[in-house]
Design a protein around this motif. Sequence first.
Motif, PDB file in Angstrom:
ATOM      1  N   LEU A  39       0.555  -1.153  -0.178  1.00 54.05           N
ATOM      2  CA  LEU A  39      -0.098  -0.025  -0.121  1.00 54.05           C
ATOM      3  C   LEU A  39       0.862   1.524   0.022  1.00 54.05           C
ATOM      4  O   LEU A  39       0.352   2.285  -0.280  1.00 54.05           O
ATOM      5  CB  LEU A  39      -1.035   0.025   1.267  1.00 54.05           C
ATOM      6  CG  LEU A  39      -2.313  -0.596   1.100  1.00 54.05           C
ATOM      7  CD1 LEU A  39      -3.233  -0.703   2.317  1.00 54.05           C
ATOM      8  CD2 LEU A  39      -3.097   0.097  -0.241  1.00 54.05           C
ATOM      9  N   CYS A  40       2.204   1.161   0.524  1.00 55.55           N
ATOM     10  CA  CYS A  40       3.012   2.451   0.463  1.00 55.55           C
ATOM     11  C   CYS A  40       4.325   2.002   0.055  1.00 55.55           C
ATOM     12  O   CYS A  40       4.758   1.003  -0.078  1.00 55.55           O
ATOM     13  CB  CYS A  40       2.905   3.115   1.573  1.00 55.55           C
ATOM     14  SG  CYS A  40       4.039   2.590   3.016  1.00 55.55           S
TER      15      CYS A  40
ATOM     16  N   GLY B 203       4.624  -5.115   9.160  1.00 52.92           N
ATOM     17  CA  GLY B 203       5.041  -4.059   7.975  1.00 52.92           C
ATOM     18  C   GLY B 203       6.114  -3.202   8.631  1.00 52.92           C
ATOM     19  O   GLY B 203       6.139  -2.897   9.908  1.00 52.92           O
ATOM     20  N   ALA B 204       6.542  -2.536   7.710  1.00 50.93           N
ATOM     21  CA  ALA B 204       7.375  -1.263   8.206  1.00 50.93           C
ATOM     22  C   ALA B 204       6.827  -0.383   9.096  1.00 50.93           C
ATOM     23  O   ALA B 204       7.276   0.382   9.974  1.00 50.93           O
ATOM     24  CB  ALA B 204       8.142  -0.776   7.017  1.00 50.93           C
ATOM     25  N   CYS B 205       5.569  -0.228   8.727  1.00 48.06           N
ATOM     26  CA  CYS B 205       4.601   0.796   9.566  1.00 48.06           C
ATOM     27  C   CYS B 205       4.058   0.155  10.754  1.00 48.06           C
ATOM     28  O   CYS B 205       3.661   1.015  11.791  1.00 48.06           O
ATOM     29  CB  CYS B 205       3.395   1.336   8.677  1.00 48.06           C
ATOM     30  SG  CYS B 205       2.495  -0.153   8.419  1.00 48.06           S
TER      31      CYS B 205
ATOM     32  N   THR C 131      -1.002   5.351   6.121  1.00 49.12           N
ATOM     33  CA  THR C 131       0.034   4.752   6.824  1.00 49.12           C
ATOM     34  C   THR C 131       0.275   5.463   8.111  1.00 49.12           C
ATOM     35  O   THR C 131       0.344   6.819   8.278  1.00 49.12           O
ATOM     36  CB  THR C 131       1.324   4.783   6.193  1.00 49.12           C
ATOM     37  OG1 THR C 131       0.910   4.091   4.618  1.00 49.12           O
ATOM     38  CG2 THR C 131       2.308   3.793   6.602  1.00 49.12           C
TER      39      THR C 131
ATOM     40  N   TYR D 201       7.113   2.341   1.591  1.00 46.99           N
ATOM     41  CA  TYR D 201       7.995   1.596   2.518  1.00 46.99           C
ATOM     42  C   TYR D 201       7.981   0.099   2.106  1.00 46.99           C
ATOM     43  O   TYR D 201       8.956  -0.690   2.431  1.00 46.99           O
ATOM     44  CB  TYR D 201       7.206   1.594   3.932  1.00 46.99           C
ATOM     45  CG  TYR D 201       7.388   3.151   4.395  1.00 46.99           C
ATOM     46  CD1 TYR D 201       8.653   3.743   4.922  1.00 46.99           C
ATOM     47  CD2 TYR D 201       6.533   3.896   4.705  1.00 46.99           C
ATOM     48  CE1 TYR D 201       8.838   4.766   5.508  1.00 46.99           C
ATOM     49  CE2 TYR D 201       6.544   5.266   5.148  1.00 46.99           C
ATOM     50  CZ  TYR D 201       7.852   5.955   5.613  1.00 46.99           C
ATOM     51  OH  TYR D 201       7.834   6.802   6.036  1.00 46.99           O
TER      52      TYR D 201
HETATM   53  S1  SF4 Z   1       4.702   0.110   5.545  1.00 49.19           S
HETATM   54 FE1  SF4 Z   1       2.799  -0.467   6.131  1.00 49.19          FE
HETATM   55  S2  SF4 Z   1       1.312   0.405   4.750  1.00 49.19           S
HETATM   56 FE2  SF4 Z   1       3.409   0.452   3.754  1.00 49.19          FE
HETATM   57  S3  SF4 Z   1       3.462  -1.474   2.475  1.00 49.19           S
HETATM   58 FE3  SF4 Z   1       4.505  -1.986   4.581  1.00 49.19          FE
HETATM   59  S4  SF4 Z   1       2.511  -2.796   5.648  1.00 49.19           S
HETATM   60 FE4  SF4 Z   1       1.891  -1.670   4.015  1.00 49.19          FE
END
Ligand code: SF4
Length: 805
Positions: free
Chosen positions: A69-70, A83-85, A175, A72
């Motif tokens: 979705l983003c 995820g990174a977030c 995010t 990152y």
């Molecule tokens: S940082 Fe979060 S929103 Fe972005 S791609 Fe990774 S999991 Fe998805």
Amino acid sequence: MAKLEGSFTVEDMKNVQINIGAVVKEEEEWDQPMGPFPKPQIATLRDWDFKILNRYRIFYAPADDTCTLCTYGPCDLTGNKRGACGIDMAGTCGKIVLVACLMGTCAHTAHGRHLYHWTLDKFGDMKFDMGTDILVTAPLTETIIGIRPKSLKDFGKALEYCEEQITQLLAATHTGQEGSYVDFESKALHTGMIDSLGKEICDMLQIVAYNMPRGDPNAPLVEIGMGTLDQNKAVLIAYGHNLAAGAEAMFYTETNNLWDKVDIGGVCCTAIDLTRIGEGMGEKKVPDMVGTKAKVAGAIGWWRKMVRAGIMDTVMIDEQCVWCDALKDCEERKIPLIATNDKIMLGLKDRTNDPVDEIVDDLVNFRVPGVVILDPVKAGEVGVKTAIAVKPKRADIKNKSVLTEDEFKKLVSSCTKCNECAFVCPPHIRISNLMEEAAKGNLEPFSSTYEVCVGCGRCEQVCRQDLPILKMYEYANREYIRNQKFKMRAGRGPIRDTEIRAVGAPIVLGTIPGVIALVGCSNYPNGTKEAYDIAKEFVDRGYIVVTSGCMAMDMSLYTDAEGKTIWEQYPGAFDGRNICNVGSCVANAHIHGAAIKVATIFAHRNHRANYDDIADYILSKVGACGIAWGAYSQKAASIATGVNRIGVPVVVQPHSVIYRRAFLGRADLPEDWMVIDARDGSKVRIEPAPEHMLYVAETKEEAMLMMAKLCFRPSDNSIGRMIKLTHYCDISMKYFGKLPDDWPVYVRHASELPLAWKDQMMKELEEKYGWKIDWKAKKIVEGPIRPADVSFDPTNIERKIRVRK
Ligand code: SF4
Ligand code: SF4
Ligand code: SF4
């Protein structure tokens, strides 16, 4: 006269401009006091959502375990990874659900916003009047916003509220915002509620402005089917969900006496709405009964079949559910296309400000495949003029677009039987077998699979022989298409207060076994027939059946042995053994409205700004179940989620698993089924009724069985429970040859056992389940989850307790 300090008289004023802002009205003249939650914000009804989500657990089956979705990402979310977030897999699933629901809600709300501006521009402000039989005029607006609109303009406040909520909800998907899947689902439920309000705004605006039926059970029967379009006239098709431009084409045709030259038909929900125009008893700003002159060409799933059948001369598209390759399909067949709404412009030139005749000339001479015209009046005139002028030019093209016998035979024989098409075909039709049989002169396989084919066109894309498979289907089924002529009840709009007064008690006590709402698109293999089968099964059993949109259109294509469609077989009231077509997709709001009215008209609940109280009443006492039986657009996701928030369970078709989420109850966990008795605040364990909130069924038979079960409610009296149990068991016997495994769960008293199996069941309760039976008195002495108690007043909300123990 002496002047007060600071005051002035009008005579003193020169060159002064006074701007008056919104005039603040006195408190609404309305006998209900304002409830606790006017204009609820994201967190306001969170407690209610958590009550639903704690009982009906969220199940995800993600299609993908990577998030992109983003930037990152992409992030691997397998196992317990985040995820990174920092979000986990469940959170991502919840976020996707919320985004899907927001897309659907935006579509309905933006539709409402367009209609708001357009109807006020065209007709001016009009009195919001639903007639003498409907006093609870805008049940969702009243329950959510706390206002009772007096004129069309008043819906502006409701629209502003929807738009504000959508912005806040969409922000939560960024995010680094919401991370909890349960809160994403609570937000999705909030979104679903906004969606229901957006739909109500749309339909109320068009009902008043276009004088559509206001709850008329005898709304006219209108023509439906490809065969109803008169090929001796030019055929103009309006396709989408927003009637504005299509209606103008009808008004232009009416004013200029052109009905002998042009036939106007609709595809998808625009079709239903065109057939409702001018059939009401309200202010007459549109021609009387003009809607009966429009035809319903068909539902969304029929579009590609229709365009290939060569029956249309010009197409006007508006918004929502318009296939993105509509322009390509039209261009290939030299069908001029007019895009009439800025949500779908397809790369075409905006000709809104050009003279009508210039635009028509360009379209008729095929200098351009299509144009954008954002003024509905101009679009309507151009549509009619183009269709009439292009018809003679298209006669040759039309003839060529239909295969000759020789061409068909040649095509059939060039199939190499590579079966590439079968691999991509969603219902796995063995097209090579169809070709093989057709080569022998047997077209039956082409006919028997015509409705199994969903018209997706994927087979044509992969066929190395470039075989026009859909066109071949049209050839093989040309007689059927020519004769596809049926009748459908035009959308009746809301349910009348008087109808609710008659059925309120039977619904709450269960003696009407349930309200079944069939909504959404039935565009999947055999979907049209199954829509009919499901509706007929329940209407025959005495349920109240309500439908709308593509479901209503699709079930119109079948008849009984006497040649009658379902609309000709049964009356159209909101009553047992009746079937109501409320209208297009946005008219689904009236189904919510009916449930709200049971609470407010029958049970005298104060619904004003009191959403959770009403939803709690519906969950505990209104035996209703929705079904979305087909592919599931984002709008269907928001519709179903809104239905869930107001306490009504929904059964969906396997296609709907695309969002990979269900709300399932655990009948085996007694602690999940504890409710409050509002009489004294005591906690009571109830039977699992309704057992699930969002359930995926694999087959129509499984769906029907589950729907019958999801109509059980704790408020059923013993006669009502016996009636519901009888239908539940009977459907199971009919389609599965056995009684359902969990029937004892719903028995509270011997009088609730279905008569047909009573002795057998009593025996089984004793022998298999260890219940104590007094055989002499034929009574159940011990065993049920709770005894039948007609005055039991179940609630999930503490503030409803009347006297604490
Ligand atoms: S940082 Fe979060 S929103 Fe972005 S791609 Fe990774 S999991 Fe998805
Ligand atoms: S158009 Fe029909 S036959 Fe072709 S792939 Fe789609 S469903 Fe199968
Ligand atoms: S892909 Fe074309 S050639 Fe191959 S089986 Fe299908 S219709 Fe025949």
